[in-house]
Motif scaffolding. Structure first.
Motif, PDB file in Angstrom:
ATOM      1  N   GLU A   1       0.840  -1.208   0.000  1.00 32.92           N
ATOM      2  CA  GLU A   1       0.000   0.000   0.000  1.00 32.92           C
ATOM      3  C   GLU A   1       0.873   1.255   0.000  1.00 32.92           C
ATOM      4  OE1 GLU A   1      -3.013   2.099   3.132  1.00 32.92           O
ATOM      5  OE2 GLU A   1      -3.264  -0.058   2.825  1.00 32.92           O
ATOM      6  N   TYR A   2       1.926   1.236   0.810  1.00 38.07           N
ATOM      7  CA  TYR A   2       2.861   2.367   0.886  1.00 38.07           C
ATOM      8  C   TYR A   2       3.499   2.620  -0.486  1.00 38.07           C
ATOM      9  CZ  TYR A   2       6.783   5.247   2.393  1.00 38.07           C
ATOM     10  OH  TYR A   2       7.692   6.262   2.532  1.00 38.07           O
ATOM     11  N   LEU A   3       3.978   1.557  -1.130  1.00 33.61           N
ATOM     12  CA  LEU A   3       4.649   1.704  -2.428  1.00 33.61           C
ATOM     13  C   LEU A   3       3.696   2.203  -3.509  1.00 33.61           C
ATOM     14  CD1 LEU A   3       6.935  -1.457  -2.447  1.00 33.61           C
ATOM     15  CD2 LEU A   3       7.589   0.919  -2.016  1.00 33.61           C
ATOM     16  N   LYS A   4       2.492   1.689  -3.529  1.00 36.46           N
ATOM     17  CA  LYS A   4       1.515   2.143  -4.524  1.00 36.46           C
ATOM     18  C   LYS A   4       1.259   3.637  -4.377  1.00 36.46           C
ATOM     19  CE  LYS A   4      -0.942  -2.192  -5.302  1.00 36.46           C
ATOM     20  NZ  LYS A   4      -2.204  -2.931  -5.103  1.00 36.46           N
ATOM     21  N   LYS A   5       1.106   4.082  -3.152  1.00 33.59           N
ATOM     22  CA  LYS A   5       0.864   5.504  -2.902  1.00 33.59           C
ATOM     23  C   LYS A   5       2.087   6.339  -3.302  1.00 33.59           C
ATOM     24  CE  LYS A   5      -0.647   8.681   0.711  1.00 33.59           C
ATOM     25  NZ  LYS A   5      -1.044   8.823   2.104  1.00 33.59           N
ATOM     26  N   TYR A   6       3.268   5.879  -2.918  1.00 38.06           N
ATOM     27  CA  TYR A   6       4.499   6.609  -3.245  1.00 38.06           C
ATOM     28  C   TYR A   6       4.681   6.725  -4.762  1.00 38.06           C
ATOM     29  CZ  TYR A   6       9.358   7.996  -3.541  1.00 38.06           C
ATOM     30  OH  TYR A   6      10.511   8.677  -3.842  1.00 38.06           O
ATOM     31  N   MET A   7       4.439   5.625  -5.458  1.00 33.35           N
ATOM     32  CA  MET A   7       4.702   5.601  -6.907  1.00 33.35           C
ATOM     33  C   MET A   7       3.631   6.335  -7.711  1.00 33.35           C
ATOM     34  SD  MET A   7       6.804   2.042  -7.430  1.00 33.35           S
ATOM     35  CE  MET A   7       5.407   1.018  -7.377  1.00 33.35           C
ATOM     36  N   GLN A   8       2.550   6.731  -7.091  1.00 32.15           N
ATOM     37  CA  GLN A   8       1.599   7.609  -7.771  1.00 32.15           C
ATOM     38  C   GLN A   8       2.193   9.004  -7.920  1.00 32.15           C
ATOM     39  OE1 GLN A   8      -1.993   7.414  -5.441  1.00 32.15           O
ATOM     40  NE2 GLN A   8      -2.726   5.590  -6.495  1.00 32.15           N
ATOM     41  N   ALA A   9       3.054   9.386  -6.976  1.00 30.01           N
ATOM     42  CA  ALA A   9       3.664  10.715  -6.991  1.00 30.01           C
ATOM     43  C   ALA A   9       5.061  10.719  -7.608  1.00 30.01           C
ATOM     44  CB  ALA A   9       3.736  11.267  -5.568  1.00 30.01           C
ATOM     45  N   GLU A  10       5.789   9.621  -7.450  1.00 27.12           N
ATOM     46  CA  GLU A  10       7.184   9.547  -7.904  1.00 27.12           C
ATOM     47  C   GLU A  10       7.416   8.276  -8.718  1.00 27.12           C
ATOM     48  OE1 GLU A  10       9.493  11.812  -7.517  1.00 27.12           O
ATOM     49  OE2 GLU A  10       8.467  13.097  -6.081  1.00 27.12           O
ATOM     50  N   PRO A  11       7.921   8.402  -9.945  1.00 31.15           N
ATOM     51  CA  PRO A  11       8.223   7.196 -10.720  1.00 31.15           C
ATOM     52  C   PRO A  11       9.457   6.471 -10.159  1.00 31.15           C
ATOM     53  CG  PRO A  11       8.877   9.160 -11.929  1.00 31.15           C
ATOM     54  CD  PRO A  11       8.182   9.628 -10.685  1.00 31.15           C
ATOM     55  N   VAL A  12       9.396   5.156 -10.168  1.00 29.44           N
ATOM     56  CA  VAL A  12      10.500   4.313  -9.691  1.00 29.44           C
ATOM     57  C   VAL A  12      10.853   3.356 -10.822  1.00 29.44           C
ATOM     58  CG1 VAL A  12      11.184   2.552  -8.005  1.00 29.44           C
ATOM     59  CG2 VAL A  12       9.772   4.495  -7.279  1.00 29.44           C
ATOM     60  N   GLU A  13      12.137   3.290 -11.166  1.00 29.20           N
ATOM     61  CA  GLU A  13      12.535   2.432 -12.285  1.00 29.20           C
ATOM     62  C   GLU A  13      13.136   1.100 -11.868  1.00 29.20           C
ATOM     63  OE1 GLU A  13      17.041   3.357 -13.824  1.00 29.20           O
ATOM     64  OE2 GLU A  13      15.447   4.629 -14.585  1.00 29.20           O
ATOM     65  N   ARG A  14      13.566   0.989 -10.594  1.00 32.44           N
ATOM     66  CA  ARG A  14      14.247  -0.242 -10.169  1.00 32.44           C
ATOM     67  C   ARG A  14      14.164  -0.380  -8.661  1.00 32.44           C
ATOM     68  NH1 ARG A  14      17.710  -3.083 -12.952  1.00 32.44           N
ATOM     69  NH2 ARG A  14      17.805  -1.436 -14.505  1.00 32.44           N
ATOM     70  N   PHE A  15      14.044  -1.643  -8.209  1.00 35.97           N
ATOM     71  CA  PHE A  15      14.093  -1.957  -6.787  1.00 35.97           C
ATOM     72  C   PHE A  15      15.406  -2.676  -6.497  1.00 35.97           C
ATOM     73  CE2 PHE A  15       9.215  -2.612  -6.931  1.00 35.97           C
ATOM     74  CZ  PHE A  15       8.964  -1.304  -6.553  1.00 35.97           C
ATOM     75  N   ILE A  16      16.054  -2.287  -5.409  1.00 35.82           N
ATOM     76  CA  ILE A  16      17.244  -2.968  -4.913  1.00 35.82           C
ATOM     77  C   ILE A  16      16.868  -3.553  -3.557  1.00 35.82           C
ATOM     78  CG2 ILE A  16      19.688  -2.751  -4.313  1.00 35.82           C
ATOM     79  CD1 ILE A  16      18.938  -1.938  -7.250  1.00 35.82           C
ATOM     80  N   VAL A  17      17.053  -4.850  -3.396  1.00 41.73           N
ATOM     81  CA  VAL A  17      16.672  -5.520  -2.154  1.00 41.73           C
ATOM     82  C   VAL A  17      17.933  -6.103  -1.520  1.00 41.73           C
ATOM     83  CG1 VAL A  17      15.277  -7.343  -1.115  1.00 41.73           C
ATOM     84  CG2 VAL A  17      14.382  -6.056  -3.068  1.00 41.73           C
ATOM     85  N   GLY A  18      18.105  -5.807  -0.244  1.00 39.66           N
ATOM     86  CA  GLY A  18      19.254  -6.341   0.482  1.00 39.66           C
ATOM     87  C   GLY A  18      19.203  -7.848   0.554  1.00 39.66           C
ATOM     88  N   GLU A  19      20.306  -8.479   0.171  1.00 31.81           N
ATOM     89  CA  GLU A  19      20.404  -9.938   0.180  1.00 31.81           C
ATOM     90  C   GLU A  19      21.162 -10.375   1.430  1.00 31.81           C
ATOM     91  OE1 GLU A  19      21.506 -13.481  -2.942  1.00 31.81           O
ATOM     92  OE2 GLU A  19      22.505 -11.552  -3.183  1.00 31.81           O
ATOM     93  N   PRO A  20      20.480 -11.043   2.355  1.00 32.06           N
ATOM     94  CA  PRO A  20      21.133 -11.449   3.600  1.00 32.06           C
ATOM     95  C   PRO A  20      22.028 -12.666   3.391  1.00 32.06           C
ATOM     96  CG  PRO A  20      18.834 -12.126   3.617  1.00 32.06           C
ATOM     97  CD  PRO A  20      19.065 -11.391   2.331  1.00 32.06           C
ATOM     98  N   LYS A  21      23.304 -12.505   3.734  1.00 28.80           N
ATOM     99  CA  LYS A  21      24.274 -13.593   3.576  1.00 28.80           C
ATOM    100  C   LYS A  21      25.093 -13.760   4.842  1.00 28.80           C
ATOM    101  CE  LYS A  21      25.080 -13.047  -1.383  1.00 28.80           C
ATOM    102  NZ  LYS A  21      26.121 -12.910  -2.392  1.00 28.80           N
ATOM    103  N   GLN A  22      25.564 -14.978   5.034  1.00 30.79           N
ATOM    104  CA  GLN A  22      26.498 -15.289   6.112  1.00 30.79           C
ATOM    105  C   GLN A  22      27.900 -14.871   5.662  1.00 30.79           C
ATOM    106  OE1 GLN A  22      25.488 -16.502   8.962  1.00 30.79           O
ATOM    107  NE2 GLN A  22      23.596 -17.603   8.548  1.00 30.79           N
ATOM    108  N   MET A  23      28.832 -14.930   6.574  1.00 30.30           N
ATOM    109  CA  MET A  23      30.214 -14.570   6.233  1.00 30.30           C
ATOM    110  C   MET A  23      30.799 -15.496   5.166  1.00 30.30           C
ATOM    111  SD  MET A  23      30.903 -11.830   7.706  1.00 30.30           S
ATOM    112  CE  MET A  23      32.626 -11.774   7.299  1.00 30.30           C
ATOM    113  N   ASP A  24      30.340 -16.749   5.099  1.00 33.90           N
ATOM    114  CA  ASP A  24      30.859 -17.684   4.107  1.00 33.90           C
ATOM    115  C   ASP A  24      30.100 -17.594   2.777  1.00 33.90           C
ATOM    116  OD1 ASP A  24      28.448 -18.877   4.710  1.00 33.90           O
ATOM    117  OD2 ASP A  24      29.305 -20.790   5.343  1.00 33.90           O
ATOM    118  N   ASN A  25      29.303 -16.550   2.627  1.00 29.92           N
ATOM    119  CA  ASN A  25      28.564 -16.254   1.393  1.00 29.92           C
ATOM    120  C   ASN A  25      27.316 -17.114   1.188  1.00 29.92           C
ATOM    121  OD1 ASN A  25      28.661 -14.198  -0.511  1.00 29.92           O
ATOM    122  ND2 ASN A  25      29.464 -15.543  -2.096  1.00 29.92           N
ATOM    123  N   THR A  26      26.944 -17.914   2.174  1.00 32.35           N
ATOM    124  CA  THR A  26      25.716 -18.700   2.074  1.00 32.35           C
ATOM    125  C   THR A  26      24.544 -17.839   2.560  1.00 32.35           C
ATOM    126  OG1 THR A  26      26.008 -19.625   4.290  1.00 32.35           O
ATOM    127  CG2 THR A  26      26.913 -20.894   2.433  1.00 32.35           C
TER     128      THR A  26
END
Length: 136
Positions: A39-64
């Motif tokens: 709901e938040y994103l839909k409202k935000y994107m009515q006012a501001e165009p967004v071209e890409r989402f970056i999502v944090g990828e959770p990893k352990q120290m050994d890259n798993t």
């Protein structure tokens, strides 16, 4: 120019950061409960165009993948389903929370601000987005 939006996903809070319209500066936007994010994103994107989402990828120290990776995958699937026209990229989020806590401490924030986990999540999303932007 449309903005780029980054997420530091957590099961209790999602930190959100965006670029400026010229995609030069990353700024913390907000912290939202996962149940309210679409709901938040839909409202935000009515006012501001967004071209890409970056999502944090959770990893352990050994890259798993870390334990929270399954929740992040669910969030990514929800984004894909709801906003199929917006590409999504994963970006390593290791150390962003520690870096955010250090940045807040260095800023001279009061103890109550330093303990605000929502602020930490927003700053983490900003650091994540800055890191992604620096790779180009």
């Amino acid at each position: 120019m449309p903005r780029i939006m980054a997420f530091d996903y957590g099961t209790k809070r999602i930190g959100i950061a965006v670029t400026d319209p010229l995609q030069i500066i990353a700024t913390g936007l907000d912290t939202v409960h996962p149940n309210q994010i679409i709901e938040y994103l839909k409202k935000y994107m009515q006012a501001e165009p967004v071209e890409r989402f970056i999502v944090g990828e959770p990893k352990q120290m050994d890259n798993t993948p870390s334990q929270s990776a399954q929740h992040v995958r669910g969030f990514v699937n929800l984004l894909k389903k709801t906003f199929p026209e917006i590409p999504i990229e994963m970006f390593d989020e290791r150390f962003t929370s520690k870096m955010a806590t250090a940045a807040i401490l260095q800023s001279g924030a009061k103890k109550s601000q330093r303990q605000d986990k929502g602020l930490v999540d927003t700053v983490s999303a900003t650091i994540l987005l800055q890191g992604w932007m620096q790779k180009f």
